[in-house]
Enzyme design. Structure first.
Site, short mmCIF file in Angstrom:
data_model
loop_
_atom_site.label_atom_id
_atom_site.label_comp_id
_atom_site.label_asym_id
_atom_site.label_seq_id
_atom_site.Cartn_x
_atom_site.Cartn_y
_atom_site.Cartn_z
CD1 TRP A 48 0.40 -0.79 3.20
CD2 TRP A 48 -0.39 1.28 3.40
NE1 TRP A 48 0.82 -0.32 4.42
CE2 TRP A 48 0.34 0.95 4.58
CE3 TRP A 48 -0.98 2.54 3.32
CZ2 TRP A 48 0.50 1.84 5.64
CZ3 TRP A 48 -0.82 3.42 4.39
CH2 TRP A 48 -0.09 3.08 5.53
CG ASP A 49 4.76 0.87 1.57
OD1 ASP A 49 3.77 0.36 2.15
OD2 ASP A 49 5.91 0.71 1.96
CD GLU B 226 2.95 -3.43 10.22
OE1 GLU B 226 2.52 -3.63 9.07
OE2 GLU B 226 4.16 -3.45 10.52
CE LYS C 61 6.87 -1.41 12.02
NZ LYS C 61 6.48 -2.59 11.23
CD GLN C 62 3.46 2.45 9.95
OE1 GLN C 62 4.04 1.38 9.95
NE2 GLN C 62 3.01 3.00 8.84
#
Length: 768
Positions: free
Chosen positions: A359-360, A490, A602-603
């Site tokens: 999906w990046d 995640e 994580k992000q």
């Protein structure tokens, strides 16, 4: 401590001494690619030390059967692996009968690697004393041609320093290669033939299962002090290799050199029966042009790319080097010439993540290609997903969804899901939202609504059907909820009501219904075709509307923020600043159980939603959410710093924005995550571009108009960039003294600058 061996330079990546311990890291950083093929920066000559051999061909993959201790319905049957392709760069070298091998030399001095990003070539040079005490100067320059994308060229030179010498060059091609990662140690390649004639060598091979046919080829020319030598080489071949050997007698101080022309031809572009003929054609054309002409073509091709894509930064060489490295690698990975191809997270620099499409591409890469090339490149990336719609519907059917619902894969080569981690394959479904957002973003930026009736609407309907079925109605909450998902963070798996996923799903359905109305009004033939094909009716649309009116979005009145998921406040909220540094990174220090129970992110998750839908929220809301979530974020994803940099710049927190920018731009150069030897983070590099253009430059599209709110870090004197907006090229210059906006071409362009409407006329820059 981050690595700091790369010399700061505005246009080149430079390593200026030899260290066996970082050979694999440098193989990643100095990688080459031309969109059609690529390779890690492995040595041409023999190297018996620790190395990670890697050559790759765009679109060629193997379906490595999934390996798990248990099996569940819907689990992907294979993991799509980008394949380590036959090796064509090899040139073994002996001097007076002793192999040149940097692992066994008595001494190595004057060592230097340079990846020249301005001109698109890689060169390595050194002085070595071999075990037989012969001292030699060596240089090897290599490039993968942009103008002839099936061709790579090497110019390898050896000069004996302290004695005359017999130098043997043994150029070879080798199809007996394996991948670094394989689930079952399968044989990935079947070698069909090894042939040679007239000093041209060929290996025909095909991939197992997928049956991609590849021709690997080579031809070499040898010289002494620049004079071509008409030597007949000896030939050695086996079932998987072909070697030529050229023997040269050279005096002390004379230069022996070999120019090798080699590469791949595939049945993606030629008939299988004509691969050898196609290789011969490439060799004939390249030999006729010659090394110097091909190198000049390479420099010219890169000059054309840089003319549009370059970002200049004055006063901060490390920041300048970082952004150019990111832009360079993005262009090496994908040039938009072939809509069958896409952008793997490691590009051509390694094999981790399978080399497949994530999906990046939709979330991070499309804006870069849209603005630095033309809209057709971005349209090709969207068409790639449209062409995989049937597979996305099949993926959803495997999980029990019906009525043409589509779930796009987390990882794919051909549209089938091929990710092997349960919590991501089944739960990280927010990827579906990125597919629709990319369509929206494309239309918003290019003004090309025609893509939606032609292709996009069918994708959007199928995704909306998935979202409708994925929600369920909660009697307790009197709302529609979504259970058992993993958001962008995640470090939380199998949670209920991830805000980002719920909000994204709601928006997807709303945008689909909006586009349905526009297509019905303006493209009646397409509307009738699509409705007829999908069997969409008013009853189904009424159900969609009822759902979007009642989607549950978790919220904390105490903190006045949307909650990442229902139970986020059950966690102990300890800021990252209070974590013992010896515990970082937590993904390498902690058990997965401990990570999942922690508050650490994580992000960007909620903040990722605020990035995508910035205009849905006030700046005060962004600030409140940023202050709540960023202190809990460990940024252990390559995709995290860029989003936070953009938002920090929006909030005018320039020190923080700059820190995040450096981290995203030099993520690989400084090896923040201690994993660069596995390959570079290609897709996050597009986020680095966004952190300057959207972050510092403040570029947005507001009411069909390009808008800027430029800011500049105190560490910089000035910066500049270009964007192609609806076929008009705008150049932006920002300095500590102010900003200048120019438009190329013959037409006037309206922009918004710091909230004020302005017009830019050609040859009449606007200053602010």
């Amino acid at each position: 401590m981050n690595q700091e061996y790369i010399t700061a330079n505005a246009w080149s990546i430079i390593e200026d001494d030899f260290d066996k311990g970082r050979v694999k890291s440098s193989e990643s950083l100095f990688s080459l690619g031309n969109g059609a093929m690529g390779q890690r920066a492995n040595f041409e000559e023999t190297y018996t030390g620790d190395t990670f051999q890697g050559s790759y061909i765009a679109g060629v993959y193997y379906p490595d059967k999934t390996r798990v201790g248990w099996w569940k319905n819907g689990y992907p049957e294979y993991f799509a692996k980008v394949l380590n392709a036959p090796n064509w760069i090899g040139i073994n070298v002996t001097v007076n009968g002793v192999a040149l091998d940097l692992n066994t030399c008595k001494s190595i001095t004057n060592y230097k690697r340079e990846l020249n990003m301005k001109e698109g070539w890689y060169e390595r040079s050194f002085t070595a004393i071999l075990p037989n005490d012969v001292e030699v100067n060596v240089s090897a320059k290599r490039f993968l041609s942009l103008t002839h994308d099936e061709l790579g060229v090497i110019n390898y030179k050896v000069t004996p320093v302290n004695t005359k010498a017999v130098i043997e060059f043994s150029p070879y091609i080798d199809a007996g290669i394996t991948n670094e990662d394989t689930n079952w140690d399968d044989k990935f390649w079947d070698i069909l033939s090894v042939t040679e004639a007239d000093q041209q060598g060929f290996i025909s091979s095909k991939t197992m299962k997928t049956e991609f046919h590849v021709g690997t080829y080579m031809q070499s020319l040898v010289f002494v002090d620049g004079q071509k030598q008409n030597l007949k080489p000896s030939v050695t071949q086996s079932d998987s290799e072909l070697y030529y050997k050229y023997t040269l007698n050279v005096n002390k101080g004379e230069e022996a050199s070999i120019q090798k022309f080699a590469g791949y031809v595939t049945d993606m572009n030629h008939k299988t029966s004509q691969l050898i003929d196609a290789a011969k054609t490439v060799l004939k054309e390249s030999i006729n042009l010659g090394y110097e002409t091909l190198l000049k073509q390479q420099k010219d091709a890169w000059a054309s790319i840089w003319d549009m894509a370059d970002i200049t930064i004055d006063g901060d060489v490390k920041a300048q080097q970082g952004i150019r490295f990111n832009i360079f690698q993005l262009n090496q990975t994908y040039l938009g010439k072939d809509e069958r191809l896409n952008i793997g997270p490691k590009g051509f620099t390694g094999e981790k993540y399978g080399g497949s499409t994530y999906w990046d591409t939709e979330a991070y890469c499309i804006p870069f290609y849209m603005a630095t090339k033309d809209q057709n490149v971005a349209r090709s990336l969207l068409a790639y997903r449209y062409n995989h719609l049937d597979k996305a519907i099949e993926n959803a059917e495997k999980l029990g969804f019906t009525n043409g619902a589509a779930l796009y894969p987390m990882v794919t080569m051909n549209g089938e899901e091929s990710h092997n981690e349960w919590e991501i394959t089944f739960e990280e479904i927010h990827r579906n939202g990125a597919m629709v957002y990319a369509i929206y973003n494309y239309v918003r930026y290019t003004g090309d609504f025609s893509y939606i009736p032609e292709m996009g609407l069918e994708v959007m309907i199928a995704i909306s059907r998935f979202w409708y079925q994925r929600f369920n109605y909660s009697q307790e909450k009197n709302k529609y909820v979504m259970l058992g998902v993993t958001g962008p963070n995640e470090y939380e798996n199998n949670v209920n009501n991830n805000w980002y996923t719920n909000y994204f799903a709601k928006w997807c359905i709303e945008y689909t219904m909006l586009c349905l109305d526009k297509v019905k009004d303006g493209y009646s033939d397409d509307y009738n075709r699509i409705v007829g094909h999908t069997k969409l009716n008013d009853s189904e649309l009424d159900k969609w509307q009822e759902l979007v009116n009642n989607v549950y979005l978790p919220y904390s009145g105490k903190y006045d923020v949307y909650l990442q998921q229902d139970n986020f406040l059950d966690k102990e909220l300890i800021p990252v600043s209070e974590l013992d540094k010896t515990q970082r990174p937590i993904n390498q220090k902690w058990s997965w159980d401990r990570i999942l129970r922690s508050c650490y992110i994580k992000q960007a998750d909620v903040l990722q939603g605020f990035y995508f839908f910035e205009d849905h929220f006030t700046e005060e809301e962004l600030e409140r959410h940023f202050d709540f979530y960023e202190p809990l974020t460990v940024h252990e994803s390559s995709l995290s710093p860029c989003v936070h940099s953009i938002q920090a710049a929006k909030l005018n927190r320039m020190d923080q924005a700059y820190t995040f920018y450096l981290r995203t731009s030099r993520l690989d150069l400084d090896d923040y995550n201690k994993e660069v030897e596995e390959g570079c983070h290609i897709t996050s590099m597009a986020g680095t571009w966004m952190s300057i253009v959207e972050g510092f430059g403040g570029m947005r599209v507001v009411n069909d108009t390009l808008s800027f709110e430029p800011r500049i870090p105190k560490e910089w004197d000035a910066y500049s960039f270009k964007v192609n907006f609806r076929n008009q090229v705008v150049k932006v210059n920002v300095s500590q003294k102010g900003s200048t906006f120019e438009v190329e071409g013959n037409s006037t362009l309206s922009i918004i600058l710091n909230g004020e409407a302005l017009k830019i006329s050609p040859s009449q820059p606007v200053k602010a």
